[in-house]
Design a protein around this motif. Structure first.
Motif, PDB file in Angstrom:
ATOM      1  N   LEU A  47       0.824  -1.210   0.000  1.00 17.24           N
ATOM      2  CA  LEU A  47       0.000   0.000   0.000  1.00 17.24           C
ATOM      3  C   LEU A  47       0.861   1.264   0.000  1.00 17.24           C
ATOM      4  O   LEU A  47       0.555   2.234  -0.694  1.00 17.24           O
ATOM      5  CB  LEU A  47      -0.927  -0.003   1.217  1.00 17.24           C
ATOM      6  N   THR A  48       1.929   1.247   0.783  1.00 16.15           N
ATOM      7  CA  THR A  48       2.828   2.410   0.790  1.00 16.15           C
ATOM      8  C   THR A  48       3.449   2.617  -0.590  1.00 16.15           C
ATOM      9  O   THR A  48       3.551   3.749  -1.080  1.00 16.15           O
ATOM     10  CB  THR A  48       3.924   2.229   1.855  1.00 16.15           C
ATOM     11  N   ALA A  49       3.865   1.521  -1.220  1.00 15.98           N
ATOM     12  CA  ALA A  49       4.448   1.622  -2.562  1.00 15.98           C
ATOM     13  C   ALA A  49       3.427   2.155  -3.560  1.00 15.98           C
ATOM     14  O   ALA A  49       3.730   3.041  -4.377  1.00 15.98           O
ATOM     15  CB  ALA A  49       4.975   0.256  -3.000  1.00 15.98           C
ATOM     16  N   ALA A  50       2.196   1.642  -3.495  1.00 18.63           N
ATOM     17  CA  ALA A  50       1.156   2.083  -4.426  1.00 18.63           C
ATOM     18  C   ALA A  50       0.812   3.555  -4.214  1.00 18.63           C
ATOM     19  O   ALA A  50       0.545   4.292  -5.179  1.00 18.63           O
ATOM     20  CB  ALA A  50      -0.089   1.219  -4.246  1.00 18.63           C
ATOM     21  N   ARG A  51       0.820   3.988  -2.961  1.00 19.32           N
ATOM     22  CA  ARG A  51       0.474   5.392  -2.649  1.00 19.32           C
ATOM     23  C   ARG A  51       1.407   6.366  -3.369  1.00 19.32           C
ATOM     24  O   ARG A  51       0.995   7.440  -3.803  1.00 19.32           O
ATOM     25  CB  ARG A  51       0.559   5.587  -1.133  1.00 19.32           C
ATOM     26  N   PHE A  52       2.675   5.987  -3.525  1.00 20.53           N
ATOM     27  CA  PHE A  52       3.649   6.896  -4.131  1.00 20.53           C
ATOM     28  C   PHE A  52       4.149   6.409  -5.487  1.00 20.53           C
ATOM     29  O   PHE A  52       5.117   6.963  -6.032  1.00 20.53           O
ATOM     30  CB  PHE A  52       4.833   7.100  -3.185  1.00 20.53           C
ATOM     31  N   GLY A  53       3.515   5.361  -6.021  1.00 25.07           N
ATOM     32  CA  GLY A  53       3.888   4.874  -7.345  1.00 25.07           C
ATOM     33  C   GLY A  53       5.280   4.283  -7.394  1.00 25.07           C
ATOM     34  O   GLY A  53       5.996   4.442  -8.400  1.00 25.07           O
ATOM     35  N   LEU A  54       5.676   3.584  -6.316  1.00 16.79           N
ATOM     36  CA  LEU A  54       7.029   3.037  -6.229  1.00 16.79           C
ATOM     37  C   LEU A  54       6.996   1.515  -6.246  1.00 16.79           C
ATOM     38  O   LEU A  54       5.971   0.878  -5.978  1.00 16.79           O
ATOM     39  CB  LEU A  54       7.702   3.516  -4.932  1.00 16.79           C
ATOM     40  N   ASP A  55       8.148   0.929  -6.526  1.00 13.10           N
ATOM     41  CA  ASP A  55       8.314  -0.517  -6.487  1.00 13.10           C
ATOM     42  C   ASP A  55       8.395  -0.979  -5.029  1.00 13.10           C
ATOM     43  O   ASP A  55       9.012  -0.307  -4.189  1.00 13.10           O
ATOM     44  CB  ASP A  55       9.585  -0.905  -7.237  1.00 13.10           C
TER      45      ASP A  55
END
Length: 759
Positions: free
Chosen positions: A468-476
């Motif tokens: 979820l943290t990765a998706a929130r900022f568009g990161l891997d």
């Protein structure tokens, strides 16, 4: 007093009952809201009017030490400059009380106890209170971790005559050591709804002078009643209860109290309960194909995951704090205890075994990394605890949690680097703060910080999954994991410069035994030899520094001396039942992990000594202390509660079963049956109070399988002659599955062995 109300059920290491002030519990938090006083008494006690808090400036403190300066205990040394004529527990104090006909004031605590610190600062540093204690009482200080027998006896009195108990525990005794008034934390002066310590002292002084005969008679009646109610024996029973029934009832009681959302088994405060988690894993193992079995597994795994994500886990330095002050596992009481680390390492390792999820094995490795770094003596032993309190900056007054909390400003300054590839401007600090729930105003609610000491501070707690943290900022996801780990390492390095919490460098045989188990089990399951080596070093330390070869006896304590040396008290404090039980368990776990028979041989010798010193030949089971060491105490108890630590009788039941399996000695199986029978009434009434013993009962009533690997003669084959008949086939590793010393055909393929074990 002809009748006493039943004491509330408790967990060792918690506050002892619903009416107890949370400020009186072991490792209690300065942020707990209810700090009213628990007082138990056989005489009427006053409730005084409102008074100002008594304090003592440093300039008025006595600079000449009292006799506690000669002790080794860190807790007693913390009181060595009080203006109180303290005595350690011993004959000198008892003789003085009898000669001068004075009551004994017994104060029990431990060195990392927050409310022990508070009472020491508020009352024991106070000159007027010091004069009262020195002139009208014989004042005795006890470290409960050095003398668990003294602690258990008088805590039984406090619990039975009040709504709870905890630490500091303060009890007034006759010169013959019989209690007549008891309580926990006292403020120095009276409040609207609570009695102050000075008032209590004045009242007891008056009662002793005018109504001593009545006091003595009431004390004798209380002691007689406690003797009757604390007895645990087989009685007319011949066999222990049904394991299936006890298992089912224990599971149902846990299921009813389970927190579906956050895991755990209470509202707040919420404690790690490894004995309960171990029971749930064992229940799942024997009920794998049932709905209840799946439910037990889910309860345990969810609880462990929520704990690991919460603030009760130190995400920067690893290891677990004592307990959570809230239902969400968010804001902890920050003390760190060795026994928690030891047991939780095993629980997370078992969770990995069952689930295959490396999240749990990573947590276990993190716990042991913390212990190796912060709680380990260079000779292999393990220290007891780290305090909750420390100065925010050098020279400042200690505050709870100061070492562990963070402001947004601190994190931003430490982690200013931009994160490349994010869908919005983002720094490493902002990423970490989002993931771990840090806010500008702080994430500690005012209700958990009544003194306002933690305003604007944050406790790291995982708010989102990595995904979820990765998706929130568009990161891997892997990139986020790396960034967070790098950020935590920078926080860890920065935290090194803060004043550290007090380290209780006392080493206890019992807790060292638990830690040997923690390293041995985790090392064996994860295949990490370095962890097994730590367990071996811990066992070598126990044998070198905490075992008297000539007497064949364990010592309870030793202490870190200057320059990495190890010191002992004189005379030595000999081991209690829990020291033998936990060390024997550690040695058995180490034998299974290392296959070095010397550890099994030492375990056999220690079990023989335990049987000689503590076994109740009439009633069955083990007393907590040997008769000689506890001479003069009004009670000789058997611990009947699996709490923060398992009951030594519960662990002994497992040990006896394992030792019988290794040796075939019938006497140990007979003792196990007697022990389980002696505790059968307690198990029938409240099985959830003894989940570790219910596990032992299940193991006893099941036909256990042993996997034996054929090979050269060994110590085991001398104990179990049938093993010498097991041969290797074609010089290949050859296994046999044995039940009741009858073995299967030889097996050389791992898949065949796996199938046979699952039948």
């Amino acid at each position: 007093m002809s009748h006493l109300p039943s004491p509330p059920q408790k967990h060792k290491g918690e506050h002892k009952g619903h009416g107890l002030p949370r400020g009186s519990e072991r490792g209690s938090s300065s942020r707990d809201k209810d700090r009213s006083v628990t007082v138990s008494s056989t005489v009427p006690m006053p409730v005084g009017g409102k008074g100002s808090r008594t304090s003592c400036s440093p300039s008025t403190l006595q600079k000449v030490p009292n006799r506690l300066i000669n002790e080794k205990s860190p807790y007693l040394l913390q009181h060595a400059y009080n203006p109180v004529d303290w005595y350690p527990w011993g004959q000198e104090a008892f003789d003085k009380a009898r000669k001068e006909n004075k009551p004994i004031f017994l104060s029990v605590g431990y060195s990392t106890c927050h409310w022990c610190h508070m009472m020491e600062e508020e009352s024991f540093q106070n000159e007027e209170i010091g004069r009262l204690l020195s002139e009208d009482f014989v004042s005795v200080k006890v470290d409960r971790e050095e003398r668990p027998d003294v602690d258990k006896v008088y805590m039984t009195f406090v619990q039975a005559t009040s709504s709870g108990g905890g630490w500091p525990m303060n009890v007034w005794l006759t010169p013959n050591l019989q209690p007549f008034v008891g309580g926990t934390y006292f403020p120095p002066e009276d409040g609207l709804t609570r009695v102050g310590f000075r008032t209590v002292l004045l009242r007891i002084r008056e009662q002793w002078k005018q109504n001593k005969t009545t006091l003595l008679e009431n004390s004798q009646r209380v002691t007689t009643a406690l003797l009757a109610r604390s007895e645990i024996s087989m009685g007319d029973r011949q066999v222990p209860p049904s394991a299936a029934t006890m298992n089912s009832r224990c599971f149902q009681q846990l299921d009813e109290g389970y927190d579906e959302e956050y895991g755990g088994f209470a509202e707040a405060p919420k404690f790690p309960t490894p004995v309960i988690l171990n029971f749930l894993f064992s229940y799942w193992l024997s009920h794998r194909l049932t709905q209840d079995g799946s439910r037990a597994q889910q309860m345990a795994l969810h609880t462990l995951k929520m704990m690991a994500n919460g603030g009760i886990r130190d995400h920067v330095g690893q290891g677990f704090h004592r307990y959570s002050t809230d239902r969400q596992w968010h804001i902890p009481h920050f003390e760190k205890m060795l026994y928690d680390q030891a047991q939780l390492a095993v629980a997370y390792t078992q969770a990995f075994q069952i689930s295959g999820d490396e999240f749990y094995s990573d947590v276990a490795k993190g716990i042991l990394q913390y212990v190796a770094r912060n709680l380990s003596h260079r000779s292999g032993g393990f220290y007891s605890a780290e305090d909750a309190d420390s100065p925010p900056e050098r020279g400042m007054r200690p505050k709870e949690g100061a070492f562990y909390v963070w402001t947004v400003k601190e994190v931003q300054q430490l982690l200013p680097e931009p994160v490349l590839g994010a869908t919005e401007p983002l720094t490493s600090g902002q990423l970490l703060m989002k993931h771990y729930g840090l806010t500008e105003a702080g994430n500690i609610s005012p209700s958990q910080d009544p003194k306002g000491e933690l305003q604007g501070q944050n406790v790291l707690t995982v708010r989102y999954s990595l995904e979820l943290t990765a998706a929130r900022f568009g990161l891997d996801v892997d990139a986020v994991r790396t960034l967070l780990n790098t950020g935590l390492e920078k926080l860890f390095q920065a935290r090194k410069h803060r004043p550290k919490p007090h380290l209780d460098s006392k080493m206890l045989a019992a807790w060292n035994g638990l830690m040997v188990s923690g390293y041995a089990v985790t090392g064996a399951v994860l295949g990490l030899e370095r962890l097994i080596t730590c367990a071996i070093n811990g066992a070598k330390f126990l044998k070198r520094h905490m075992f008297d070869v000539a007497r064949g006896r364990l010592m309870r304590t030793c202490y870190a001396g200057p320059g990495g040396t190890v010191e002992h008290s004189n005379p030595p404090c000999w081991g209690f039942l829990e020291d033998y039980a936990f060390v024997v368990r550690g040695l058995l776990d180490l034998y299974e992990a290392s296959q070095e028979s010397s550890w099994l041989e030492w375990a056999l010798r220690l079990q023989d000594t335990q049987d000689r010193l503590f076994w109740d030949t009439r009633g069955g089971g083990y007393f907590c202390s040997e008769a000689e060491l506890g001479a003069g105490l009004p009670l000789r108890l058997k611990d009947d509660q699996d709490g923060a630590e398992p009951s030594a009788n519960s662990v002994s039941a497992h040990n006896l079963l394992r030792l019988h399996g290794f040796t075939g000695h019938k006497d140990w199986m007979d003792k196990c049956v007697c022990l389980l029978t002696a505790f059968s009434e307690r198990m029938r009434r409240v099985p959830v109070a003894l989940p570790e013993m219910v596990r032992a009962l299940s193991a006893h009533q099941q036909t256990l399988k042993q996997v034996c690997v054929g090979g050269p003669p060994s110590f085991l084959s001398r104990q179990l002659p049938f093993l010498s008949t097991l041969r290797r086939l074609e010089d290949r590793a050859t296994a046999y599955v044995c039940e009741n010393q009858a073995c299967s055909m030889p097996i050389t393929e791992p898949n065949e062995l796996r199938k046979l074990l699952h039948q």
